[in-house]
Design a protein around this motif. Sequence first.
Motif, PDB file in Angstrom:
ATOM      1  N   LEU A   1       0.972  -1.171  -0.011  1.00  0.00           N
ATOM      2  CA  LEU A   1       0.056  -0.052   0.092  1.00  0.00           C
ATOM      3  C   LEU A   1       0.706   1.177  -0.042  1.00  0.00           C
TER       4      LEU A   1
ATOM      5  N   GLY B   1      -6.306   3.197  -6.058  1.00  0.00           N
ATOM      6  CA  GLY B   1      -6.929   1.844  -6.404  1.00  0.00           C
ATOM      7  C   GLY B   1      -5.902   0.739  -6.516  1.00  0.00           C
ATOM      8  N   PRO B   2      -6.311  -0.487  -6.762  1.00  0.00           N
ATOM      9  CA  PRO B   2      -5.349  -1.482  -6.956  1.00  0.00           C
ATOM     10  C   PRO B   2      -4.689  -1.499  -8.351  1.00  0.00           C
TER      11      PRO B   2
ATOM     12  N   THR C   1       0.212  -7.074  -7.277  1.00  0.00           N
ATOM     13  CA  THR C   1      -1.029  -6.101  -7.157  1.00  0.00           C
ATOM     14  C   THR C   1      -0.324  -5.270  -5.913  1.00  0.00           C
TER      15      THR C   1
ATOM     16  N   THR D   1      -1.474  -1.169  -3.980  1.00  0.00           N
ATOM     17  CA  THR D   1      -2.698  -0.305  -4.007  1.00  0.00           C
ATOM     18  C   THR D   1      -2.164   1.096  -3.968  1.00  0.00           C
TER      19      THR D   1
ATOM     20  N   ASP E   1      -2.981   5.017  -2.869  1.00  0.00           N
ATOM     21  CA  ASP E   1      -3.848   5.715  -2.275  1.00  0.00           C
ATOM     22  C   ASP E   1      -3.365   7.261  -1.859  1.00  0.00           C
TER      23      ASP E   1
END
Length: 449
Positions: free
Chosen positions: A187, A244-245, A267, A269, A271
Amino acid sequence: MAYLDGLIYLERCDADQILVWDPAAESVVETFTVACDLGGSLTAAAGLGLLFAGNTVGEIIAIDPASGQVLRTVATGEGPFDGGLAYVDGVLLAAAYMAPVAQRIDPETGTVIGRLPLENPSRGHLSGLAADGVGGGPGGGHIADAAPGCVVANLDFGNRYSPPSAAPAEVDLAAESDTGFSSTDDLTRLDNSAPSLSLDLIVDGTVAGAVVEVYAGSALIGSGVAAGSVTRITTRGDYAPADGPHAITARQTEVGKQPSPLSPPLTITIDTAGPVAEILAVAPNPRNTPVEAVDILLSEKVFGVAAGSFSLAIDGGGNLLSGEEPITSPDQQRYTLGGLSPMTQRAGRYRLVLAAGGQIRDLAGNPLAAGASGEWTQSLARHTGTQGADAVTFTTGAAHTLTINGRAYVYDPAVVSELVVDGAAAPIRLRSPARPATRRCCSMARALS
């Protein structure tokens, strides 16, 4: 015309449009208006999942086949490219209409890396160009449509058959780019929209000397040359995926080999939006008892919340908090600031403030985007004095003040509508005095609101 993943893409140069034809349905299933000057040639790069267009001013345009979005445009200094365009082994072949030479072009930079004279016994001028397979080896060759009526097959454009490179084993987000609370949750607040927000990616399973490319979806976001089995790629900071992913993949091209398949996707993410706060209302308000705790609600989970993030003032004065007050949360989103009773005894208007920024961060590392404030009014508690001994003074003006035995209580006449002095006889009710007055009484009742 281009063929990719079972669909045929047709270029309309007069309208800068690409029509998508589904052979199975025998119909046009999509029409894209492309935000650039087409007016040339179109081809597909199956390994990259991209369309490439060449136009009359010598530009190479990378296009997303799913949306028609222009991903990048590079100038070559050559052109026009209206005689044909083909993609073979990582190189674009381009030529002007009826030209006697084809150009070998790097599709990433637009650099001309070679020129091929078209020598044919019958004709020597190109009017179309296509490629099937991977060069002169197994699976196909090149086809050049020379002047009308003359087709040359398997013409050597300098991209000879070679085996594919090995795909990289995996891609990982470097700890420095895995921002926020955890450095292993993939993230991040970095979105590659500028060099200062670029991502560092670790590609495992590379071969020394290979060109390593990293993609977000179908968009190339960074490249470099491998020095060994692990290669660190810093993205270019010129393409911003939405929050987003996103699937991040890598491929490599070893010396003398074709590009590899893509690696397994990672993957991540993204933000980029900071959290906002709300200080929940104190009830009852107005009140005549101290406030022990106040609740704060955040728009998402955060960390770094402490009493030092807040300030509490009465009637515009200084901060009453020490920074040591307890603060608790059951879920990292709703917090309770406690231990306020000792400093909320006095009558007046209180204001609690949580400022934006500071040490509070969401899980991606974004600072608090919007702070909050909350207010409440503390009225007077009951005061019991000695008969005939209490000096009570009311003053109005810039501040409305009730003074009992030298201790001043500031009150808001918009909130406190009535002051009751309960003497030995009947109670005396005073409403927002217009001028200073002095009374002596045996007891002072609470202010009524």
